[in-house]
Design a protein around this motif. Structure first.
Motif, PDB file in Angstrom:
ATOM      1  N   ILE A 170       0.844  -1.189   0.000  1.00 55.04           N
ATOM      2  CA  ILE A 170       0.000   0.000   0.000  1.00 55.04           C
ATOM      3  C   ILE A 170       0.883   1.243   0.000  1.00 55.04           C
ATOM      4  CG2 ILE A 170      -1.818  -1.225   1.257  1.00 55.04           C
ATOM      5  CD1 ILE A 170      -0.962   0.258   3.793  1.00 55.04           C
ATOM      6  N   PRO A 171       0.329   2.416  -0.270  1.00 51.21           N
ATOM      7  CA  PRO A 171       1.133   3.633  -0.125  1.00 51.21           C
ATOM      8  C   PRO A 171       1.545   3.820   1.334  1.00 51.21           C
ATOM      9  CG  PRO A 171      -0.912   4.073  -1.317  1.00 51.21           C
ATOM     10  CD  PRO A 171      -1.043   2.701  -0.726  1.00 51.21           C
ATOM     11  N   ALA A 172       2.660   4.466   1.567  1.00 49.83           N
ATOM     12  CA  ALA A 172       3.000   4.875   2.926  1.00 49.83           C
ATOM     13  C   ALA A 172       1.856   5.744   3.452  1.00 49.83           C
ATOM     14  CB  ALA A 172       4.320   5.640   2.942  1.00 49.83           C
ATOM     15  N   LEU A 173       1.643   5.720   4.762  1.00 50.53           N
ATOM     16  CA  LEU A 173       0.445   6.311   5.355  1.00 50.53           C
ATOM     17  C   LEU A 173       0.528   7.835   5.402  1.00 50.53           C
ATOM     18  CD1 LEU A 173      -0.058   3.761   8.274  1.00 50.53           C
ATOM     19  CD2 LEU A 173      -0.681   3.555   5.846  1.00 50.53           C
ATOM     20  N   THR A 174      -0.631   8.457   5.543  1.00 56.04           N
ATOM     21  CA  THR A 174      -0.741   9.915   5.622  1.00 56.04           C
ATOM     22  C   THR A 174      -1.367  10.290   6.952  1.00 56.04           C
ATOM     23  OG1 THR A 174      -0.967  10.192   3.227  1.00 56.04           O
ATOM     24  CG2 THR A 174      -1.800  11.972   4.624  1.00 56.04           C
ATOM     25  N   ASP A 175      -0.676  11.133   7.724  1.00 56.79           N
ATOM     26  CA  ASP A 175      -1.124  11.543   9.061  1.00 56.79           C
ATOM     27  C   ASP A 175      -1.230  13.068   9.101  1.00 56.79           C
ATOM     28  OD1 ASP A 175      -1.643  11.860  11.775  1.00 56.79           O
ATOM     29  OD2 ASP A 175      -0.099  10.434  12.414  1.00 56.79           O
ATOM     30  N   LEU A 176      -2.416  13.567   9.386  1.00 58.49           N
ATOM     31  CA  LEU A 176      -2.657  15.011   9.391  1.00 58.49           C
ATOM     32  C   LEU A 176      -2.487  15.646  10.765  1.00 58.49           C
ATOM     33  CD1 LEU A 176      -5.767  15.312   7.029  1.00 58.49           C
ATOM     34  CD2 LEU A 176      -3.336  15.162   6.450  1.00 58.49           C
ATOM     35  N   GLN A 177      -1.999  14.879  11.750  1.00 63.23           N
ATOM     36  CA  GLN A 177      -1.861  15.436  13.097  1.00 63.23           C
ATOM     37  C   GLN A 177      -0.666  14.810  13.805  1.00 63.23           C
ATOM     38  OE1 GLN A 177      -5.578  15.479  15.162  1.00 63.23           O
ATOM     39  NE2 GLN A 177      -4.822  16.761  16.819  1.00 63.23           N
ATOM     40  N   ASP A 185      -6.000   7.281   1.480  1.00 63.29           N
ATOM     41  CA  ASP A 185      -6.751   8.105   0.541  1.00 63.29           C
ATOM     42  C   ASP A 185      -7.558   9.209   1.221  1.00 63.29           C
ATOM     43  OD1 ASP A 185      -5.727   6.190  -1.124  1.00 63.29           O
ATOM     44  OD2 ASP A 185      -7.643   5.561  -1.976  1.00 63.29           O
ATOM     45  N   ILE A 186      -8.255   8.876   2.318  1.00 64.51           N
ATOM     46  CA  ILE A 186      -9.195   9.833   2.904  1.00 64.51           C
ATOM     47  C   ILE A 186      -8.494  11.055   3.507  1.00 64.51           C
ATOM     48  CG2 ILE A 186     -11.079  10.150   4.550  1.00 64.51           C
ATOM     49  CD1 ILE A 186     -11.705   7.153   4.192  1.00 64.51           C
ATOM     50  N   PRO A 187      -7.414  10.909   4.287  1.00 62.96           N
ATOM     51  CA  PRO A 187      -6.778  12.126   4.801  1.00 62.96           C
ATOM     52  C   PRO A 187      -6.260  13.043   3.703  1.00 62.96           C
ATOM     53  CG  PRO A 187      -5.458  10.170   5.291  1.00 62.96           C
ATOM     54  CD  PRO A 187      -6.796   9.696   4.843  1.00 62.96           C
ATOM     55  N   GLY A 212      -7.565  18.175   0.280  1.00 67.09           N
ATOM     56  CA  GLY A 212      -7.604  18.534  -1.128  1.00 67.09           C
ATOM     57  C   GLY A 212      -6.438  18.072  -1.956  1.00 67.09           C
ATOM     58  N   LEU A 213      -5.750  17.016  -1.511  1.00 68.63           N
ATOM     59  CA  LEU A 213      -4.602  16.507  -2.250  1.00 68.63           C
ATOM     60  C   LEU A 213      -4.940  15.182  -2.921  1.00 68.63           C
ATOM     61  CD1 LEU A 213      -1.670  17.183   0.247  1.00 68.63           C
ATOM     62  CD2 LEU A 213      -2.443  18.619  -1.655  1.00 68.63           C
ATOM     63  N   ILE A 214      -4.280  14.908  -4.036  1.00 64.93           N
ATOM     64  CA  ILE A 214      -4.415  13.617  -4.699  1.00 64.93           C
ATOM     65  C   ILE A 214      -3.658  12.587  -3.862  1.00 64.93           C
ATOM     66  CG2 ILE A 214      -3.871  12.277  -6.763  1.00 64.93           C
ATOM     67  CD1 ILE A 214      -4.062  14.919  -8.337  1.00 64.93           C
ATOM     68  N   PRO A 215      -4.295  11.501  -3.462  1.00 63.15           N
ATOM     69  CA  PRO A 215      -3.609  10.524  -2.611  1.00 63.15           C
ATOM     70  C   PRO A 215      -2.399   9.929  -3.314  1.00 63.15           C
ATOM     71  CG  PRO A 215      -5.977  10.120  -2.631  1.00 63.15           C
ATOM     72  CD  PRO A 215      -5.696  11.133  -3.706  1.00 63.15           C
ATOM     73  N   PRO A 216      -1.307   9.693  -2.588  1.00 63.48           N
ATOM     74  CA  PRO A 216      -0.168   8.989  -3.174  1.00 63.48           C
ATOM     75  C   PRO A 216      -0.578   7.577  -3.561  1.00 63.48           C
ATOM     76  CG  PRO A 216       0.089   9.159  -0.806  1.00 63.48           C
ATOM     77  CD  PRO A 216      -1.095  10.003  -1.158  1.00 63.48           C
ATOM     78  N   ALA A 217       0.006   7.081  -4.632  1.00 62.04           N
ATOM     79  CA  ALA A 217      -0.356   5.753  -5.139  1.00 62.04           C
ATOM     80  C   ALA A 217       0.877   4.873  -5.233  1.00 62.04           C
ATOM     81  CB  ALA A 217      -1.002   5.883  -6.521  1.00 62.04           C
ATOM     82  N   VAL A 218       0.645   3.575  -5.249  1.00 62.00           N
ATOM     83  CA  VAL A 218       1.710   2.623  -5.577  1.00 62.00           C
ATOM     84  C   VAL A 218       1.820   2.650  -7.099  1.00 62.00           C
ATOM     85  CG1 VAL A 218       2.480   0.238  -5.436  1.00 62.00           C
ATOM     86  CG2 VAL A 218       1.151   1.229  -3.552  1.00 62.00           C
ATOM     87  N   GLU A 219       2.823   3.359  -7.601  1.00 58.68           N
ATOM     88  CA  GLU A 219       2.934   3.596  -9.036  1.00 58.68           C
ATOM     89  C   GLU A 219       4.407   3.802  -9.404  1.00 58.68           C
ATOM     90  OE1 GLU A 219       0.694   7.135  -9.675  1.00 58.68           O
ATOM     91  OE2 GLU A 219       2.001   8.383  -8.435  1.00 58.68           O
ATOM     92  N   PRO A 220       4.743   3.654 -10.680  1.00 60.36           N
ATOM     93  CA  PRO A 220       6.137   3.883 -11.096  1.00 60.36           C
ATOM     94  C   PRO A 220       6.626   5.262 -10.681  1.00 60.36           C
ATOM     95  CG  PRO A 220       4.928   2.783 -12.839  1.00 60.36           C
ATOM     96  CD  PRO A 220       3.912   3.152 -11.791  1.00 60.36           C
ATOM     97  N   GLY A 221       7.865   5.278 -10.187  1.00 62.26           N
ATOM     98  CA  GLY A 221       8.464   6.516  -9.720  1.00 62.26           C
ATOM     99  C   GLY A 221       8.451   6.666  -8.213  1.00 62.26           C
ATOM    100  N   ARG A 222       7.540   5.983  -7.541  1.00 61.78           N
ATOM    101  CA  ARG A 222       7.503   6.057  -6.090  1.00 61.78           C
ATOM    102  C   ARG A 222       8.719   5.371  -5.490  1.00 61.78           C
ATOM    103  NH1 ARG A 222       4.304   9.951  -4.006  1.00 61.78           N
ATOM    104  NH2 ARG A 222       2.334  10.009  -5.157  1.00 61.78           N
TER     105      ARG A 222
END
Length: 365
Positions: free
Chosen positions: A49-56, A331-333, A338-348
C-alpha cells in the motif's frame, strides 16, 4: 539490479488488486505488471500500500514542533515518522504565541519541498478553554489579525494549511474568510452546540479534529458538536490508540457517518514516538505510562502511537474491514486536505510505499 515484489493484495485506485508484480530498481518502482505463473518474487508481502498519511503529528523522534520551530526539527519529525510507515504528514503546532506561530510558518516555508512534508496543521490557539485538553489556555484567544496574516503568508507560498478552531469562539464571517483563503478549517477543542456547529459548517468548516476528544458528550436532545459532526458530510479525524476512544465508540463513529470515506485516522503523535519516553511541554513533563501519554495530573496529553498501529487497531480491535481501514490511513486524509492521494505507481520510492504481513506488521522492502 531489479527486485520483484509480488504482494497478495496491491492497493490501487482505492481498492485491492491481485495477481500483480512490482519491479523495484534503484530504490524506486520501475513498473507494475501481471505476475508470471512461474516467477519467484524476492518478496511476497500480504499487502503493498502507499506509505500512510497523518494530518496530526505534534512531534516525533524526541522533537516537538512547539519546542523547536526549525527546518531541522521538521526534518527530524518527518524522518522519524517515515521509519514507522507514515510517509506523508502535517507537522502540527498546538496552541502557542503569535510569535511562535510566525516562526513555525517561516520554518515550514523554508523546509517546503522536503519529501513527506504535506503542509502544516495549526491546532489552535482559537479554541475553547473549557475544552483545552493538554493545550495551554493562557495562550488561547479570539481570532486576530496576527493569525490571519500567518495563514495568508503560508497560503501565498502555496502551502496546504489545516487550522483547528472552536466554532463558538470564531464567528462565521471569519471562518468564511479563512476558508476562502484555501485553508482547511477543522472544528475541535470545542463545546459548541448543534446550532453553532451548523453555522460553522455553513461558513466553511470542512473537517473535525480528533472526534470525541476535547468535545462534550452528545445526549438524546443535545447532539452538540460531536453529534453534529457524526451526522455531517464533513471529514473527521479520530485517534485509534485504545486510550483516547474505546474500540466500540470508534466503530459507532465510523458506522454512523452518512457518507463513506469521510472518517480518517490520525495519531496525535508526540515527541516520544520514535524518541525517549518523556519530554517537556509548556514547562511540564509529559511521560509514557502504560502506553499512554500523561501529564502530572495523569490526564491524556497527546498520543504515544504511530499511524500504522492505529491502522492495525482499526482492523484487529475495532473490526472494520481491511479496505476501509487502509483508506482511512491513505486516501481519505489526503482528500480531506484537497490533495491527490499517493499511489503505488512507477516513480515512487521505497520510502513512499509500505509492505505488510498478514498481521499488518511492516516488512522491510
Amino acid at each position: 539490479m531489479t527486485r520483484l515484489i509480488a504482494p497478495t493484495r496491491l492497493w490501487m485506485d482505492g481498492r485491492f488488486e491481485t495477481g500483480l508484480a512490482v519491479e523495484i530498481e534503484a530504490g524506486a518502482i520501475a513498473r507494475i505488471r501481471p505476475l508470471g505463473p512461474h516467477e519467484a518474487p524476492d518478496l511476497a508481502p500480504h499487502l503493498l500500500i502507499p506509505a500512510l498519511t497523518d494530518l496530526q503529528v505534534n512531534g516525533s523522534g524526541g522533537v516537538m514542533l512547539n519546542s523547536d520551530a526549525s527546518p531541522a526539527a521538521i526534518e527530524t519529525i518527518v524522518a522519524a515518522q517515515r521509519r514507522l510507515g507514515t510517509g506523508f504528514l502535517l507537522p502540527t503546532l498546538i496552541t502557542t504565541t503569535a510569535e511562535r506561530m510566525r516562526a513555525t510558518a517561516e520554518a515550514i516555508i523554508e523546509a517546503w519541498g522536503m519529501p513527506g512534508l504535506l503542509g502544516v496543521h495549526l491546532e489552535g490557539p482559537h479554541l475553547n478553554p473549557e475544552r483545552k485538553g493538554t493545550h495551554d489556555a493562557t495562550h488561547m484567544r479570539p481570532m486576530d489579525r496576527a493569525t490571519l496574516a500567518i495563514l495568508e503568508r503560508l497560503r501565498a507560498a502555496g502551502i496546504p494549511v489545516m487550522l483547528t478552531l472552536a466554532p463558538e469562539i470564531v464567528p462565521p464571517n471569519l471562518i468564511r474568510e479563512i476558508a476562502e483563503m484555501g485553508v482547511v478549517v477543522s472544528a475541535g477543542h470545542s463545546a459548541a452546540d448543534a446550532a453553532e456547529t451548523e453555522a460553522g459548517l455553513a461558513a466553511g468548516i470542512s473537517c473535525f479534529t480528533h472526534l470525541y476528544n476535547a468535545m462534550p458528550p452528545m445526549t438524546s436532545r443535545a447532539p452538540g458538536i460531536l453529534g453534529t459532526a457524526l451526522a455531517s458530510s464533513a471529514y473527521a479525524g479520530i485517534i485509534v490508540d485504545g486510550h483516547h476512544v474505546s474500540w466500540p465508540m470508534v466503530a459507532i463513529a465510523c458506522r454512523a457517518r452518512p457518507l463513506k470515506n469521510r472518517t480518517f485516522l490520525v495519531s496525535d503523535a508526540m515527541a516520544t514516538v520514535g524518541g525517549p519516553d518523556h519530554f517537556e511541554l509548556y514547562g511540564e513533563e509529559i511521560r509514557v505510562c502504560d502506553g499512554a501519554l500523561v501529564n502530572a495530573a495523569s490526564a491524556l496529553a497527546g498520543a504515544h502511537v504511530d499511524l500504522l498501529t492505529c491502522l492495525r487497531n482499526t482492523v484487529l480491535h475495532v473490526g472494520l474491514p481491511l479496505e476501509e481501514a487502509v483508506a482511512m490511513a491513505t486516501d481519505i486524509p489526503n482528500a480531506a486536505i484537497g490533495l491527490i492521494p499517493p499511489a503505488v505507481e512507477p516513480g515512487r520510492t521505497v520510502d513512499e510505499i509500505l509492505a505488510l504481513d498478514a498481521d499488518l506488521n511492516r516488512i522491510d522492502i
